[in-house]
Design a protein around this motif. Structure first.
Motif, PDB file in Angstrom:
ATOM      1  N   VAL A 134      51.712  69.014  89.182  1.00  0.00           N
ATOM      2  CA  VAL A 134      52.559  68.852  88.000  1.00  0.00           C
ATOM      3  C   VAL A 134      52.539  67.410  87.513  1.00  0.00           C
ATOM      4  CG1 VAL A 134      54.956  68.901  87.182  1.00  0.00           C
ATOM      5  CG2 VAL A 134      54.048  70.818  88.524  1.00  0.00           C
ATOM      6  N   GLU A 135      52.615  66.457  88.425  1.00  0.00           N
ATOM      7  CA  GLU A 135      52.623  65.057  88.007  1.00  0.00           C
ATOM      8  C   GLU A 135      51.334  64.691  87.279  1.00  0.00           C
ATOM      9  OE1 GLU A 135      55.272  62.951  88.056  1.00  0.00           O
ATOM     10  OE2 GLU A 135      56.193  64.861  88.580  1.00  0.00           O
ATOM     11  N   GLN A 136      50.217  65.233  87.715  1.00  0.00           N
ATOM     12  CA  GLN A 136      48.966  64.970  87.012  1.00  0.00           C
ATOM     13  C   GLN A 136      48.936  65.680  85.660  1.00  0.00           C
ATOM     14  OE1 GLN A 136      45.360  65.277  89.301  1.00  0.00           O
ATOM     15  NE2 GLN A 136      46.355  64.582  91.162  1.00  0.00           N
ATOM     16  N   LEU A 137      49.465  66.879  85.607  1.00  0.00           N
ATOM     17  CA  LEU A 137      49.498  67.607  84.334  1.00  0.00           C
ATOM     18  C   LEU A 137      50.360  66.894  83.297  1.00  0.00           C
ATOM     19  CD1 LEU A 137      49.684  71.273  85.632  1.00  0.00           C
ATOM     20  CD2 LEU A 137      47.941  70.369  84.069  1.00  0.00           C
ATOM     21  N   ARG A 138      51.396  66.217  83.723  1.00  0.00           N
ATOM     22  CA  ARG A 138      52.226  65.477  82.760  1.00  0.00           C
ATOM     23  C   ARG A 138      51.385  64.434  82.028  1.00  0.00           C
ATOM     24  NH1 ARG A 138      57.563  66.769  83.307  1.00  0.00           N
ATOM     25  NH2 ARG A 138      58.267  67.539  85.333  1.00  0.00           N
ATOM     26  N   GLN A 139      50.502  63.768  82.751  1.00  0.00           N
ATOM     27  CA  GLN A 139      49.648  62.768  82.111  1.00  0.00           C
ATOM     28  C   GLN A 139      48.664  63.419  81.141  1.00  0.00           C
ATOM     29  OE1 GLN A 139      48.107  59.691  84.914  1.00  0.00           O
ATOM     30  NE2 GLN A 139      49.202  60.861  86.465  1.00  0.00           N
ATOM     31  N   VAL A 140      48.115  64.537  81.531  1.00  0.00           N
ATOM     32  CA  VAL A 140      47.163  65.235  80.663  1.00  0.00           C
ATOM     33  C   VAL A 140      47.851  65.706  79.388  1.00  0.00           C
ATOM     34  CG1 VAL A 140      45.672  67.275  80.476  1.00  0.00           C
ATOM     35  CG2 VAL A 140      45.697  65.936  82.597  1.00  0.00           C
ATOM     36  N   PHE A 141      49.023  66.298  79.524  1.00  0.00           N
ATOM     37  CA  PHE A 141      49.710  66.826  78.352  1.00  0.00           C
ATOM     38  C   PHE A 141      50.282  65.720  77.471  1.00  0.00           C
ATOM     39  CE2 PHE A 141      49.712  71.049  80.436  1.00  0.00           C
ATOM     40  CZ  PHE A 141      49.279  71.792  79.349  1.00  0.00           C
ATOM     41  N   ALA A 142      50.573  64.562  78.030  1.00  0.00           N
ATOM     42  CA  ALA A 142      50.984  63.433  77.187  1.00  0.00           C
ATOM     43  C   ALA A 142      49.867  63.075  76.216  1.00  0.00           C
ATOM     44  CB  ALA A 142      51.349  62.234  78.050  1.00  0.00           C
ATOM     45  N   GLU A 143      48.631  63.146  76.669  1.00  0.00           N
ATOM     46  CA  GLU A 143      47.487  62.849  75.808  1.00  0.00           C
ATOM     47  C   GLU A 143      47.348  63.879  74.691  1.00  0.00           C
ATOM     48  OE1 GLU A 143      44.156  60.649  74.524  1.00  0.00           O
ATOM     49  OE2 GLU A 143      45.810  60.186  75.896  1.00  0.00           O
ATOM     50  N   GLN A 144      47.897  65.067  74.891  1.00  0.00           N
ATOM     51  CA  GLN A 144      47.846  66.122  73.883  1.00  0.00           C
ATOM     52  C   GLN A 144      49.078  66.111  72.973  1.00  0.00           C
ATOM     53  OE1 GLN A 144      45.161  67.418  73.370  1.00  0.00           O
ATOM     54  NE2 GLN A 144      44.244  68.594  75.021  1.00  0.00           N
ATOM     55  N   HIS A 145      49.849  65.039  73.022  1.00  0.00           N
ATOM     56  CA  HIS A 145      51.012  64.865  72.133  1.00  0.00           C
ATOM     57  C   HIS A 145      52.081  65.926  72.369  1.00  0.00           C
ATOM     58  CE1 HIS A 145      49.107  61.888  69.230  1.00  0.00           C
ATOM     59  NE2 HIS A 145      48.077  62.289  69.955  1.00  0.00           N
ATOM     60  N   THR A 146      52.269  66.324  73.621  1.00  0.00           N
ATOM     61  CA  THR A 146      53.353  67.235  73.943  1.00  0.00           C
ATOM     62  C   THR A 146      54.534  66.458  74.528  1.00  0.00           C
ATOM     63  OG1 THR A 146      52.789  67.674  76.254  1.00  0.00           O
ATOM     64  CG2 THR A 146      51.638  68.982  74.564  1.00  0.00           C
ATOM     65  N   VAL A 147      55.649  67.153  74.692  1.00  0.00           N
ATOM     66  CA  VAL A 147      56.792  66.644  75.439  1.00  0.00           C
ATOM     67  C   VAL A 147      56.923  67.511  76.685  1.00  0.00           C
ATOM     68  CG1 VAL A 147      59.295  66.336  75.468  1.00  0.00           C
ATOM     69  CG2 VAL A 147      57.995  65.844  73.385  1.00  0.00           C
ATOM     70  N   THR A 148      56.873  66.895  77.865  1.00  0.00           N
ATOM     71  CA  THR A 148      57.020  67.688  79.088  1.00  0.00           C
ATOM     72  C   THR A 148      58.475  67.705  79.528  1.00  0.00           C
ATOM     73  OG1 THR A 148      56.438  65.798  80.495  1.00  0.00           O
ATOM     74  CG2 THR A 148      54.652  67.289  79.846  1.00  0.00           C
ATOM     75  N   VAL A 149      58.930  68.868  79.913  1.00  0.00           N
ATOM     76  CA  VAL A 149      60.313  69.069  80.352  1.00  0.00           C
ATOM     77  C   VAL A 149      60.473  68.489  81.759  1.00  0.00           C
ATOM     78  CG1 VAL A 149      62.022  70.827  80.953  1.00  0.00           C
ATOM     79  CG2 VAL A 149      60.613  71.085  78.902  1.00  0.00           C
TER      80      VAL A 149
END
Length: 203
Positions: A134-149
């Motif tokens: 999950v911690e790695q996915l947060r970085q990936v999704f930040a690059e996709q302009h999302t907001v992670t819960v």
């Protein structure tokens, strides 16, 4: 002086949530976790869910390749479903301190479909409960302009928590965590659904 009562805010439409099952391994435990989560999400009045399973999406695996017509059709089908979603819940195991390659492949094939939308995580695994993935996915999704819960649902030694019918043996804590996750996802998803019409993501 007579005061006019403030009109009550209308109830927003339910959030369209794509639940992404991120593993395609033979014998995977993911469907047990996905079924459990989808049942809980089905009780939440603020969401409507749809499952996207990387095992059945069957996307091409190299961004440098030119997809065949059949691959293009499968890719477009998934893209349409992601674009229609107001938010996402990613269900992921942890493999070697990270998340599965098919999940990264699904993420990388898309861009605008993710933008200005919230992403929440349900993870499972051994002692870490999938949280390193999950911690790695947060970085990936930040690059996709999302907001992670922020809040997650995680299952440590996941197989020990469910019986042979897929029922959680001691569900109170996990169900409370799922409700918190969904409440936060609805808050962010509702706010971002309205805001996506504005620049730089719309308008």
């Amino acid at each position: 002086m007579t005061t006019t009562p403030a009109s009550s805010a209308s109830t927003p439409a339910p959030l369209k949530v794509a639940v992404i099952l991120g593993s395609n391994r033979t014998g995977r435990f993911g469907p047990v976790v996905a079924d459990w989560f989808l049942e809980r999400a089905g009780r939440h009045p603020g969401v409507e869910t749809e499952l996207i399973d990387v095992a059945t999406a069957d996307l091409p695996t190299a961004l440098s390749w030119t997809p065949t017509p059949e691959e293009t059709a499968r890719l477009q089908a998934v893209s349409t479903r992601l674009a229609a979603a107001d938010g996402f819940v990613v269900i992921t195991p942890e493999y070697n301190h990270s998340f599965p390659a098919p999940l990264k492949n699904l993420i990388d094939w898309h861009r605008e479909e993710w933008q200005a939308k919230p992403v929440a995580f349900v993870s499972y695994g051994g002692v870490s409960g999938g949280l390193r993935a999950v911690e790695q996915l947060r970085q990936v999704f930040a690059e996709q302009h999302t907001v992670t819960v922020r809040d997650t649902v995680s299952f440590h030694d996941a197989g020990t928590h469910f019986d042979d019918e897929g029922r959680h043996r001691d569900p109170a804590g996990a169900e409370a965590a799922a409700k918190t996750l969904l409440d936060q996802l609805v808050w962010w998803g509702t706010a971002l659904r309205d805001a996506r019409t504005l620049r730089p993501y719309g308008g």
